[in-house]
Design a protein around this motif. Structure first.
Motif, mmCIF file in Angstrom:
data_model
loop_
_atom_site.group_PDB
_atom_site.id
_atom_site.type_symbol
_atom_site.label_atom_id
_atom_site.label_comp_id
_atom_site.label_asym_id
_atom_site.label_seq_id
_atom_site.Cartn_x
_atom_site.Cartn_y
_atom_site.Cartn_z
ATOM 1 N N ASN A 189 51.834 38.446 72.677
ATOM 2 C CA ASN A 189 50.765 38.430 73.667
ATOM 3 C C ASN A 189 51.245 38.298 75.106
ATOM 4 O OD1 ASN A 189 48.216 38.507 72.045
ATOM 5 N ND2 ASN A 189 49.218 36.773 71.063
ATOM 6 N N TYR A 190 52.326 37.556 75.318
ATOM 7 C CA TYR A 190 52.720 37.235 76.687
ATOM 8 C C TYR A 190 54.168 37.535 77.024
ATOM 9 C CZ TYR A 190 48.408 34.588 76.462
ATOM 10 O OH TYR A 190 47.110 34.224 76.287
ATOM 11 N N CYS A 191 55.016 37.576 76.034
ATOM 12 C CA CYS A 191 56.444 37.634 76.309
ATOM 13 C C CYS A 191 57.045 38.932 75.784
ATOM 14 C CB CYS A 191 57.145 36.415 75.684
ATOM 15 S SG CYS A 191 58.728 36.021 76.402
ATOM 16 N N LYS A 192 56.392 40.029 76.154
ATOM 17 C CA LYS A 192 56.885 41.340 75.752
ATOM 18 C C LYS A 192 58.097 41.696 76.600
ATOM 19 C CE LYS A 192 52.177 42.708 74.720
ATOM 20 N NZ LYS A 192 51.246 43.814 74.590
ATOM 21 N N VAL A 193 58.645 42.870 76.330
ATOM 22 C CA VAL A 193 59.747 43.348 77.151
ATOM 23 C C VAL A 193 59.305 43.350 78.616
ATOM 24 C CG1 VAL A 193 61.242 45.296 77.636
ATOM 25 C CG2 VAL A 193 60.687 44.708 75.278
ATOM 26 N N ARG A 194 58.094 43.850 78.842
ATOM 27 C CA ARG A 194 57.448 43.633 80.129
ATOM 28 C C ARG A 194 56.502 42.451 79.981
ATOM 29 N NH1 ARG A 194 59.330 47.784 82.484
ATOM 30 N NH2 ARG A 194 58.736 49.939 82.073
ATOM 31 N N PRO A 195 56.846 41.340 80.577
ATOM 32 C CA PRO A 195 56.071 40.122 80.336
ATOM 33 C C PRO A 195 54.697 40.150 80.984
ATOM 34 C CG PRO A 195 57.929 39.701 81.802
ATOM 35 C CD PRO A 195 57.990 41.141 81.452
ATOM 36 N N LEU A 196 53.735 39.493 80.340
ATOM 37 C CA LEU A 196 52.400 39.285 80.902
ATOM 38 C C LEU A 196 52.255 37.792 81.111
ATOM 39 C CD1 LEU A 196 50.477 41.515 78.352
ATOM 40 C CD2 LEU A 196 51.017 42.115 80.706
ATOM 41 N N CYS A 197 52.821 37.314 82.194
ATOM 42 C CA CYS A 197 53.029 35.873 82.326
ATOM 43 C C CYS A 197 51.836 35.103 82.861
ATOM 44 C CB CYS A 197 54.236 35.612 83.214
ATOM 45 S SG CYS A 197 55.736 36.352 82.529
ATOM 46 N N ARG A 198 50.826 35.788 83.349
ATOM 47 C CA ARG A 198 49.776 35.094 84.089
ATOM 48 C C ARG A 198 49.123 33.969 83.283
ATOM 49 N NH1 ARG A 198 47.887 35.846 88.863
ATOM 50 N NH2 ARG A 198 48.900 37.841 89.246
ATOM 51 N N LYS A 199 48.792 34.247 82.048
ATOM 52 C CA LYS A 199 48.111 33.214 81.259
ATOM 53 C C LYS A 199 49.018 32.634 80.180
ATOM 54 C CE LYS A 199 43.497 35.203 81.849
ATOM 55 N NZ LYS A 199 42.408 35.923 81.148
ATOM 56 N N CYS A 200 50.302 32.812 80.320
ATOM 57 C CA CYS A 200 51.223 32.319 79.299
ATOM 58 C C CYS A 200 51.160 30.801 79.184
ATOM 59 C CB CYS A 200 52.660 32.749 79.621
ATOM 60 S SG CYS A 200 53.858 32.148 78.431
ATOM 61 N N PRO A 201 50.940 30.273 77.963
ATOM 62 C CA PRO A 201 50.747 28.832 77.792
ATOM 63 C C PRO A 201 51.990 27.994 78.068
ATOM 64 C CG PRO A 201 50.758 29.954 75.675
ATOM 65 C CD PRO A 201 50.752 31.017 76.723
ATOM 66 N N ILE A 202 53.138 28.605 78.161
ATOM 67 C CA ILE A 202 54.336 27.802 78.468
ATOM 68 C C ILE A 202 54.987 28.241 79.772
ATOM 69 C CG2 ILE A 202 54.823 27.169 76.073
ATOM 70 C CD1 ILE A 202 56.943 29.381 76.041
ATOM 71 N N ASN A 203 54.180 28.807 80.638
ATOM 72 C CA ASN A 203 54.686 29.289 81.927
ATOM 73 C C ASN A 203 55.441 28.226 82.708
ATOM 74 O OD1 ASN A 203 54.856 31.743 83.087
ATOM 75 N ND2 ASN A 203 52.746 31.823 83.816
ATOM 76 N N GLU A 204 54.957 27.006 82.639
ATOM 77 C CA GLU A 204 55.570 25.941 83.444
ATOM 78 C C GLU A 204 57.015 25.655 83.035
ATOM 79 O OE1 GLU A 204 54.140 21.936 82.395
ATOM 80 O OE2 GLU A 204 52.736 22.953 81.032
ATOM 81 N N TYR A 205 57.390 26.059 81.825
ATOM 82 C CA TYR A 205 58.764 25.802 81.372
ATOM 83 C C TYR A 205 59.677 27.002 81.603
ATOM 84 C CZ TYR A 205 56.218 22.213 78.802
ATOM 85 O OH TYR A 205 55.407 21.168 78.462
ATOM 86 N N CYS A 206 59.091 28.121 82.021
ATOM 87 C CA CYS A 206 59.841 29.381 82.043
ATOM 88 C C CYS A 206 60.671 29.547 83.307
ATOM 89 C CB CYS A 206 58.863 30.549 81.912
ATOM 90 S SG CYS A 206 59.665 32.137 81.664
#
Length: 213
Positions: A189-206
């Motif tokens: 959902n979020y961490c594809k080859v092209r990332p969709l980071c906007r709503k990623c639940p672990i964004n703060e750790y990335c």
DNA sequence: ACCCAGGTGGCCC
DNA sequence: GGGCCACATGGG
């Protein structure tokens, strides 16, 4: 462990690997290599319709028939030979009894699986965890991608990655299943080859540079 | 028209 | 031990 909890909060802990028998999980583990589950599911349904989803019948099935069943799951000639070889192995050596196959030391079972063609570390561990219910952490391409973007360096090695998780988590098969399932959900959902980071639940750790796109 | 998918094994250096 | 490549179908 923080990541585990964050993902569990976001994605929950529902059962993930659908199956009716442990043998079906083992077959699915081979079929899903480099292949989306939707296509694997079609192939599994084809095998069931023909009555091939058991060690004995699959071992005896004409290879051409197996190949017809597995066409949707890709690499179908290789995979047909490999699942039939697995079926023959367990019928010849364990009388087709998957329970007794797994009922020995984990390392012993793992080495035996690794000796079969088409079964590498990830497939062996998937079988141990999801079919044998053994606490072996499964590392796949998604796991590498997600945790690399979190700033973890596995040196590109399966065993290093596996140790990383097994050292940090309680030795709990259900937890391993859940975590692996949620890593896959996250990646799809979020961490594809092209990332969709906007709503990623672990964004703060990335630490991935593109996370602010 | 590309690119990707819940890897593995073979070959080359 | 590391770096390519084939394997094959189906969906975005």
């Amino acid at each position: 462990m923080k990541i585990y909890r964050a993902l569990k909060t976001r994605f929950g802990s529902g059962m993930w690997w659908p199956h009716e028998t442990p043998f079906e999980v083992m077959v699915g583990a081979i079929l899903t290599q480099q292949t989306v589950w939707k296509n694997v599911d079609l192939a599994i349904e084809n095998l069931k319709k023909k009555g091939f989803m058991d060690p004995g019948p699959l071992a005896e099935a004409p290879i051409k028939e197996v190949e017809k069943c597995l066409r949707p799951s890709g690499f179908y000639k290789q995979k047909s030979a490999r699942v039939q070889n697995l079926a023959r192995y367990v019928t010849d050596n364990y009388n087709g009894d998957i329970g007794s196959f797994f009922d020995r030391g984990v390392d012993h079972v793992r080495n035996e699986l690794l000796s079969l063609p088409g079964i590498g570390p990830e497939t062996a561990d998937s079988m141990l965890l999801f079919a044998g219910n053994r606490a072996k952490f499964v590392v796949d391409a998604y796991t590498f991608r997600v945790f690399t973007r979190l700033g973890v360096d596995f040196e590109g090695r399966y065993d290093v990655a596996q140790d990383f998780f097994e050292k940090r988590l309680p030795e709990d098969a259900e937890l391993y299943k859940n975590f692996h399932a949620n890593i896959v959900e996250l990646a799809k959902n979020y961490c594809k080859v092209r990332p969709l980071c906007r709503k990623c639940p672990i964004n703060e750790y990335c630490t991935y540079p593109g996370k602010r796109i």
